[in-house]
Design a protein around this motif. Sequence first.
Motif, PDB file in Angstrom:
ATOM      1  N   PRO A 139      -0.679   4.050  -1.846  1.00  0.00           N
ATOM      2  CA  PRO A 139      -1.843   4.032  -0.939  1.00  0.00           C
ATOM      3  C   PRO A 139      -2.014   2.536  -0.154  1.00  0.00           C
ATOM      4  O   PRO A 139      -2.642   2.653   0.923  1.00  0.00           O
ATOM      5  CB  PRO A 139      -2.920   4.471  -1.667  1.00  0.00           C
ATOM      6  CG  PRO A 139      -2.695   4.230  -3.033  1.00  0.00           C
ATOM      7  CD  PRO A 139      -1.272   4.286  -3.030  1.00  0.00           C
ATOM      8  N   GLY A 140      -1.558   1.573  -0.637  1.00  0.00           N
ATOM      9  CA  GLY A 140      -1.791   0.238  -0.009  1.00  0.00           C
ATOM     10  C   GLY A 140      -0.716  -0.288   0.869  1.00  0.00           C
ATOM     11  O   GLY A 140      -1.007  -1.164   1.792  1.00  0.00           O
ATOM     12  N   TRP A 141       0.129   0.741   1.221  1.00  0.00           N
ATOM     13  CA  TRP A 141       1.392   0.348   2.252  1.00  0.00           C
ATOM     14  C   TRP A 141       0.711   0.670   3.632  1.00  0.00           C
ATOM     15  O   TRP A 141       0.092   1.613   3.915  1.00  0.00           O
ATOM     16  CB  TRP A 141       2.262   1.362   1.933  1.00  0.00           C
ATOM     17  CG  TRP A 141       3.340   0.916   0.736  1.00  0.00           C
ATOM     18  CD1 TRP A 141       3.186  -0.415  -0.143  1.00  0.00           C
ATOM     19  CD2 TRP A 141       4.382   1.588   0.118  1.00  0.00           C
ATOM     20  NE1 TRP A 141       4.089  -0.358  -1.071  1.00  0.00           N
ATOM     21  CE2 TRP A 141       4.721   0.872  -0.928  1.00  0.00           C
ATOM     22  CE3 TRP A 141       4.736   2.775   0.310  1.00  0.00           C
ATOM     23  CZ2 TRP A 141       5.880   1.258  -1.888  1.00  0.00           C
ATOM     24  CZ3 TRP A 141       5.597   3.460  -0.745  1.00  0.00           C
ATOM     25  CH2 TRP A 141       6.247   2.633  -1.653  1.00  0.00           C
ATOM     26  N   SER A 142       1.232  -0.341   4.550  1.00  0.00           N
ATOM     27  CA  SER A 142       0.727  -0.260   6.015  1.00  0.00           C
ATOM     28  C   SER A 142       1.667   0.992   6.400  1.00  0.00           C
ATOM     29  O   SER A 142       2.732   1.301   6.103  1.00  0.00           O
ATOM     30  CB  SER A 142       0.702  -1.431   6.489  1.00  0.00           C
ATOM     31  OG  SER A 142       2.152  -1.932   6.710  1.00  0.00           O
ATOM     32  N   ALA A 143       1.387   1.373   7.762  1.00  0.00           N
ATOM     33  CA  ALA A 143       2.348   2.229   8.508  1.00  0.00           C
ATOM     34  C   ALA A 143       3.781   1.402   8.579  1.00  0.00           C
ATOM     35  O   ALA A 143       4.793   2.136   8.600  1.00  0.00           O
ATOM     36  CB  ALA A 143       1.761   2.294  10.086  1.00  0.00           C
ATOM     37  N   GLU A 144       3.783   0.197   8.840  1.00  0.00           N
ATOM     38  CA  GLU A 144       5.154  -0.438   8.994  1.00  0.00           C
ATOM     39  C   GLU A 144       6.014  -0.381   7.820  1.00  0.00           C
ATOM     40  O   GLU A 144       7.033  -0.235   7.858  1.00  0.00           O
ATOM     41  CB  GLU A 144       4.709  -2.002   9.623  1.00  0.00           C
ATOM     42  CG  GLU A 144       4.072  -2.154  10.896  1.00  0.00           C
ATOM     43  CD  GLU A 144       2.712  -2.220  10.733  1.00  0.00           C
ATOM     44  OE1 GLU A 144       2.197  -2.285   9.653  1.00  0.00           O
ATOM     45  OE2 GLU A 144       2.050  -1.660  11.801  1.00  0.00           O
ATOM     46  N   VAL A 145       5.284  -0.584   6.612  1.00  0.00           N
ATOM     47  CA  VAL A 145       6.194  -0.392   5.287  1.00  0.00           C
ATOM     48  C   VAL A 145       6.410   0.926   5.220  1.00  0.00           C
ATOM     49  O   VAL A 145       7.499   0.998   4.734  1.00  0.00           O
ATOM     50  CB  VAL A 145       5.012  -1.091   4.400  1.00  0.00           C
ATOM     51  CG1 VAL A 145       5.677  -1.014   2.861  1.00  0.00           C
ATOM     52  CG2 VAL A 145       4.922  -2.634   4.434  1.00  0.00           C
ATOM     53  N   LEU A 146       5.710   1.805   5.317  1.00  0.00           N
ATOM     54  CA  LEU A 146       6.018   3.244   5.123  1.00  0.00           C
ATOM     55  C   LEU A 146       7.132   3.483   6.183  1.00  0.00           C
ATOM     56  O   LEU A 146       8.069   4.277   5.624  1.00  0.00           O
ATOM     57  CB  LEU A 146       4.863   4.068   5.709  1.00  0.00           C
ATOM     58  CG  LEU A 146       3.726   4.443   4.292  1.00  0.00           C
ATOM     59  CD1 LEU A 146       2.663   4.803   5.075  1.00  0.00           C
ATOM     60  CD2 LEU A 146       4.382   5.107   3.132  1.00  0.00           C
ATOM     61  N   ARG A 147       7.206   2.934   7.298  1.00  0.00           N
ATOM     62  CA  ARG A 147       8.500   3.368   8.370  1.00  0.00           C
ATOM     63  C   ARG A 147       9.747   2.517   7.617  1.00  0.00           C
ATOM     64  O   ARG A 147      10.775   3.203   7.798  1.00  0.00           O
ATOM     65  CB  ARG A 147       8.095   2.585   9.632  1.00  0.00           C
ATOM     66  CG  ARG A 147       7.334   3.523  10.417  1.00  0.00           C
ATOM     67  CD  ARG A 147       7.358   3.146  11.807  1.00  0.00           C
ATOM     68  NE  ARG A 147       5.818   3.386  12.500  1.00  0.00           N
ATOM     69  CZ  ARG A 147       5.077   2.338  12.829  1.00  0.00           C
ATOM     70  NH1 ARG A 147       5.205   1.109  12.157  1.00  0.00           N
ATOM     71  NH2 ARG A 147       3.814   2.579  12.966  1.00  0.00           N
ATOM     72  N   GLU A 148       9.537   1.581   7.141  1.00  0.00           N
ATOM     73  CA  GLU A 148      10.874   0.540   6.604  1.00  0.00           C
ATOM     74  C   GLU A 148      11.352   1.522   5.303  1.00  0.00           C
ATOM     75  O   GLU A 148      12.359   1.693   5.105  1.00  0.00           O
ATOM     76  CB  GLU A 148      10.456  -0.769   6.273  1.00  0.00           C
ATOM     77  CG  GLU A 148      10.113  -1.743   7.458  1.00  0.00           C
ATOM     78  CD  GLU A 148       9.584  -3.067   6.766  1.00  0.00           C
ATOM     79  OE1 GLU A 148       9.429  -3.463   5.701  1.00  0.00           O
ATOM     80  OE2 GLU A 148       9.122  -3.821   7.732  1.00  0.00           O
ATOM     81  N   LYS A 149      10.486   1.968   4.503  1.00  0.00           N
ATOM     82  CA  LYS A 149      10.783   2.650   3.313  1.00  0.00           C
ATOM     83  C   LYS A 149      11.496   4.062   3.781  1.00  0.00           C
ATOM     84  O   LYS A 149      12.416   4.366   3.030  1.00  0.00           O
ATOM     85  CB  LYS A 149       9.665   2.937   2.267  1.00  0.00           C
ATOM     86  CG  LYS A 149       8.851   1.853   1.995  1.00  0.00           C
ATOM     87  CD  LYS A 149       9.426   1.124   0.802  1.00  0.00           C
ATOM     88  CE  LYS A 149       8.779  -0.142   0.200  1.00  0.00           C
ATOM     89  NZ  LYS A 149       9.266  -0.838  -0.822  1.00  0.00           N
ATOM     90  N   ILE A 150      10.792   4.712   4.779  1.00  0.00           N
ATOM     91  CA  ILE A 150      11.596   5.775   5.108  1.00  0.00           C
ATOM     92  C   ILE A 150      12.889   5.818   5.670  1.00  0.00           C
ATOM     93  O   ILE A 150      13.929   6.368   5.376  1.00  0.00           O
ATOM     94  CB  ILE A 150      10.585   6.715   6.081  1.00  0.00           C
ATOM     95  CG1 ILE A 150       9.083   7.101   5.364  1.00  0.00           C
ATOM     96  CG2 ILE A 150      11.457   7.817   6.573  1.00  0.00           C
ATOM     97  CD1 ILE A 150       8.470   7.579   6.208  1.00  0.00           C
TER      98      ILE A 150
END
Length: 108
Positions: A94-105
């Motif tokens: 839940p602490g991940w930002s939108a940018e981090v989520l995009r990188e992980k995906i």
Amino acid sequence: MVDMIATKRLKYGTRRLSAGEPFEARHDRDARLLIGIGKARYATRDMVADDAPKYVPVDPRRNSLDDTHRPAETDERPALRAEYEAKFGKRAFPGWSAEVLREKIAAG
């Protein structure tokens, strides 16, 4: 020598001191010990910076769970979390930002 003030009756060196009586401790080590056992305090006042932040009282009627102080969450994070969960089969941190989520995906 460290300037001290006795907070309780004590014997120090060859003197018998009463509460409130000023004296000089021979070493900083002695001063720290006397403060630690509650028999004395430093004779100087506490130093406070002039530009120290002032205490601002909190309104007790304000709800502690009020989110007005948090930055607004964009609408894309819930969608990215759902996409992450669909792709990896587990929930996103839940602490991940939108940018981090995009990188992980993109990396996964």
